[in-house]
Design an enzyme around this catalytic site. Structure first.
Site, mmCIF file in Angstrom:
data_model
loop_
_atom_site.group_PDB
_atom_site.id
_atom_site.type_symbol
_atom_site.label_atom_id
_atom_site.label_comp_id
_atom_site.label_asym_id
_atom_site.label_seq_id
_atom_site.Cartn_x
_atom_site.Cartn_y
_atom_site.Cartn_z
ATOM 1 N N ALA A 244 20.702 63.458 -27.884
ATOM 2 C CA ALA A 244 22.025 62.987 -28.344
ATOM 3 C C ALA A 244 22.042 61.533 -28.777
ATOM 4 O O ALA A 244 23.120 61.001 -29.089
ATOM 5 C CB ALA A 244 23.116 63.235 -27.299
ATOM 6 N N ALA A 245 20.889 60.880 -28.840
ATOM 7 C CA ALA A 245 20.877 59.501 -29.344
ATOM 8 C C ALA A 245 21.318 59.468 -30.808
ATOM 9 O O ALA A 245 22.135 58.630 -31.206
ATOM 10 C CB ALA A 245 19.483 58.895 -29.189
ATOM 11 N N GLY A 246 20.781 60.383 -31.606
ATOM 12 C CA GLY A 246 21.165 60.450 -33.013
ATOM 13 C C GLY A 246 22.631 60.803 -33.192
ATOM 14 O O GLY A 246 23.325 60.223 -34.034
ATOM 15 N N ASP A 247 23.124 61.747 -32.386
ATOM 16 C CA ASP A 247 24.528 62.135 -32.482
ATOM 17 C C ASP A 247 25.446 60.984 -32.071
ATOM 18 O O ASP A 247 26.520 60.790 -32.663
ATOM 19 C CB ASP A 247 24.799 63.352 -31.596
#
Length: 302
Positions: A244-247
């Site tokens: 979820a870093a990209g999200d």
């Protein structure tokens, strides 16, 4: 106002010493059950970053649906556009190794039946931002993008998971966000050979008229918008899990634009949010809030 048209999943996450190779079984000691899905994650990230957010998508009529919706409802995301359909709620199976790297398999389930029809009933305008990913049907993404562009709003596509986008989808974008792998896939699809991410972003901006951002993991981010290059290094954090870093980056970036920040300031806040997400295990549980984002952005980019 940010409208996210995208996926909702339940994530089954297990920690392993190392990720398995092809045909290999690796044993994890336990697993955790979290709400997830790129659409839901980005909706939550934008909401926690301070934006008013509506999510359009689909879940099943099963117990997993309540898990998938739980944190979104608790944080005040508008869920009126989430349909209940006769298919199982989407699920993702995630292994995370000792270094925080991950391996993910996604089962679409109800996400395959997600429809953009709910957008046609909304009072769309120039202040609206539509956020898209690639875990719901592409034809519906195109329909959603056309509606928002016709109303004068902005459309952002996160090209994740990696794949070849339809030409019509690219033609209806204002901003494209990719990681390094997605950038390579896109370059190949456009017949541009093996461009480095920076050159790809520049060419998308110059030739397609679409601002392009490439997230570079621990190396930060590069973005091109209107012929101007922005390059930011990532803040130093203790990485425990990159899920979820990209999200978190995408949602916080969109929220910053919605709040009136310029492109560079929005990149700063997206990068701060993505970095913070790496310090907590899980997808939605790791999504940071506005105060944390502003504190790290203010400290890291002085």
């Amino acid at each position: 106002m940010i409208t996210v048209f995208g996926s909702l999943n339940v994530d089954l996450v297990t920690a392993v010493e190392r990720l398995p190779g092809a045909g290999e079984t690796v044993i994890g000691p336990a697993y955790a059950l979290h709400p997830g899905g790129k659409g839901a994650n980005q909706a939550l990230a934008a909401r926690r970053a301070g934006a008013e957010v509506a999510l359009i998508g689909a879940v099943g009529r099963d117990a997993f649906a309540e898990i998938a919706l739980s944190l979104l409802a608790a944080d005040g995301v508008d869920l009126a556009g989430v349909a209940r359909v006769d298919a199982p709620t989407g699920a993702a199976f995630i292994a995370v190794d000792a270094a925080g790297a991950n391996q993910i398999v996604v089962a679409a389930g109800a996400n395959a039946l997600a429809s953009a029809q709910a957008l046609s009933a909304m009072a769309l305008g120039k202040r609206d931002v539509l956020l898209l990913q690639r875990e719901v049907p592409e034809a519906e993404c195109i329909a959603a993008a056309r509606l928002v562009r016709k109303a004068g709003g902005r459309v952002i596509l996160n090209l994740a998971p990696a794949g070849v986008p339809a030409a019509e989808l690219l033609d209806n974008l204002d901003i494209l966000i990719v990681n390094e792998h997605e950038a390579a896939v896109l370059a190949g699809a456009l017949g541009w050979g093996e461009l480095v991410p920076d050159a790809l972003a520049q060419r998308v901006d110059a030739e397609r008229g679409v601002a392009c951002i490439v997230t570079l993991g621990a190396d930060g981010v590069v973005g091109w918008h209107g012929g101007v290059r922005r390059r930011l290094e990532a803040p130093e954090v203790e990485v425990v899990d990159t899920v979820a870093a990209g999200d978190s980056f995408v949602g916080a970036f969109a929220a910053a634009l919605d709040a009136g920040y310029g492109f560079s300031s929005a990149l700063q806040r997206g990068l701060a949010a993505g970095s913070l997400a790496c310090t907590v295990v899980g997808a939605q549980p790791s999504v940071p809030r506005r105060a944390e984002i502003e504190a790290l952005a203010g400290h890291a980019f002085l």
